[in-house]
Design a protein around this motif. Structure first.
Motif, PDB file in Angstrom:
ATOM      1  N   VAL A   1      43.499  38.939  33.014  1.00  0.00           N
ATOM      2  CA  VAL A   1      43.605  37.871  34.169  1.00  0.00           C
ATOM      3  C   VAL A   1      42.989  36.708  33.873  1.00  0.00           C
ATOM      4  O   VAL A   1      41.498  36.613  33.719  1.00  0.00           O
ATOM      5  CB  VAL A   1      43.256  38.439  35.606  1.00  0.00           C
ATOM      6  CG1 VAL A   1      43.540  37.260  36.592  1.00  0.00           C
ATOM      7  CG2 VAL A   1      44.035  39.694  35.909  1.00  0.00           C
ATOM      8  N   PRO A   2      43.538  35.509  33.785  1.00  0.00           N
ATOM      9  CA  PRO A   2      42.603  34.489  33.188  1.00  0.00           C
ATOM     10  C   PRO A   2      41.736  33.943  34.369  1.00  0.00           C
ATOM     11  O   PRO A   2      41.930  34.141  35.577  1.00  0.00           O
ATOM     12  CB  PRO A   2      43.895  33.121  32.938  1.00  0.00           C
ATOM     13  CG  PRO A   2      45.359  33.853  32.936  1.00  0.00           C
ATOM     14  CD  PRO A   2      44.910  35.378  33.737  1.00  0.00           C
TER      15      PRO A   2
ATOM     16  N   LEU B   1      41.747  44.820  47.935  1.00  0.00           N
ATOM     17  CA  LEU B   1      40.612  43.570  47.689  1.00  0.00           C
ATOM     18  C   LEU B   1      41.282  42.456  46.827  1.00  0.00           C
ATOM     19  O   LEU B   1      42.114  42.599  46.026  1.00  0.00           O
ATOM     20  CB  LEU B   1      39.475  44.016  47.108  1.00  0.00           C
ATOM     21  CG  LEU B   1      38.361  45.021  47.511  1.00  0.00           C
ATOM     22  CD1 LEU B   1      37.802  45.546  46.598  1.00  0.00           C
ATOM     23  CD2 LEU B   1      37.768  44.331  48.707  1.00  0.00           C
ATOM     24  N   ILE B   2      40.978  41.237  47.577  1.00  0.00           N
ATOM     25  CA  ILE B   2      41.828  40.044  46.950  1.00  0.00           C
ATOM     26  C   ILE B   2      40.656  39.238  46.404  1.00  0.00           C
ATOM     27  O   ILE B   2      39.818  39.094  47.153  1.00  0.00           O
ATOM     28  CB  ILE B   2      42.713  39.167  47.897  1.00  0.00           C
ATOM     29  CG1 ILE B   2      43.775  40.232  48.411  1.00  0.00           C
ATOM     30  CG2 ILE B   2      43.087  37.892  47.247  1.00  0.00           C
ATOM     31  CD1 ILE B   2      44.889  39.559  49.156  1.00  0.00           C
ATOM     32  N   GLY B   3      40.654  38.694  44.976  1.00  0.00           N
ATOM     33  CA  GLY B   3      39.585  37.989  44.589  1.00  0.00           C
ATOM     34  C   GLY B   3      40.040  37.256  43.817  1.00  0.00           C
ATOM     35  O   GLY B   3      41.298  37.206  43.174  1.00  0.00           O
ATOM     36  N   ARG B   4      39.304  36.150  43.241  1.00  0.00           N
ATOM     37  CA  ARG B   4      39.508  35.325  41.843  1.00  0.00           C
ATOM     38  C   ARG B   4      38.616  35.577  40.877  1.00  0.00           C
ATOM     39  O   ARG B   4      37.321  35.738  41.015  1.00  0.00           O
ATOM     40  CB  ARG B   4      39.363  34.031  42.414  1.00  0.00           C
ATOM     41  CG  ARG B   4      39.570  32.683  41.475  1.00  0.00           C
ATOM     42  CD  ARG B   4      39.751  31.351  42.202  1.00  0.00           C
ATOM     43  NE  ARG B   4      38.576  31.365  42.972  1.00  0.00           N
ATOM     44  CZ  ARG B   4      37.352  30.579  42.407  1.00  0.00           C
ATOM     45  NH1 ARG B   4      37.328  30.108  41.063  1.00  0.00           N
ATOM     46  NH2 ARG B   4      36.261  30.300  43.158  1.00  0.00           N
ATOM     47  N   VAL B   5      39.181  35.391  39.624  1.00  0.00           N
ATOM     48  CA  VAL B   5      38.160  35.680  38.328  1.00  0.00           C
ATOM     49  C   VAL B   5      37.326  34.336  38.059  1.00  0.00           C
ATOM     50  O   VAL B   5      37.927  33.140  38.189  1.00  0.00           O
ATOM     51  CB  VAL B   5      38.868  35.896  36.975  1.00  0.00           C
ATOM     52  CG1 VAL B   5      38.027  36.054  35.941  1.00  0.00           C
ATOM     53  CG2 VAL B   5      39.899  37.249  37.324  1.00  0.00           C
ATOM     54  N   ILE B   6      36.079  34.513  38.003  1.00  0.00           N
ATOM     55  CA  ILE B   6      35.144  33.291  37.895  1.00  0.00           C
ATOM     56  C   ILE B   6      34.936  33.267  36.195  1.00  0.00           C
ATOM     57  O   ILE B   6      35.031  32.307  35.735  1.00  0.00           O
ATOM     58  CB  ILE B   6      33.674  33.442  38.794  1.00  0.00           C
ATOM     59  CG1 ILE B   6      34.318  33.488  39.968  1.00  0.00           C
ATOM     60  CG2 ILE B   6      32.856  32.370  38.139  1.00  0.00           C
ATOM     61  CD1 ILE B   6      33.082  33.480  40.955  1.00  0.00           C
TER      62      ILE B   6
END
Length: 87
Positions: free
Chosen positions: A25-26, A37-42
């Protein structure tokens, strides 16, 4: 004397059907884990991925406080990439 065969010790990991590894995942994109769980890649490293979790399916206050925010998790975690609007 019988020939000794070399044992293959390398295991090839594959994500579950319908999922992909978090490492693919970029950065800046959102994902959902199997548990919801919902998140964002840092950022991504070889051994971990820094994520910011923004939503959790858990109802217990202790679990919510634990999971929301920045966490480092395995790059081999099964996730689905999602589109997130206004987050």
């Amino acid at each position: 004397m019988a020939r000794k065969r070399k044992i293959n010790t390398k295991t090839k990991l594959k994500p579950q059907k319908g999922y992909k590894f978090l490492s693919s995942v970029p950065e800046g994109k959102y994902f959902s884990t199997e548990s919801g769980l919902i998140g964002r890649v840092i950022t991504q490293n070889d051994g971990s991925v820094l994520c910011k979790f923004i939503d959790t399916p858990y109802t217990d206050d202790i679990d919510i406080r634990y999971w929301l925010g920045d966490k480092r998790i395995s790059p081999n975690t099964n996730v689905k990439q999602i589109r997130r609007q206004n987050a």
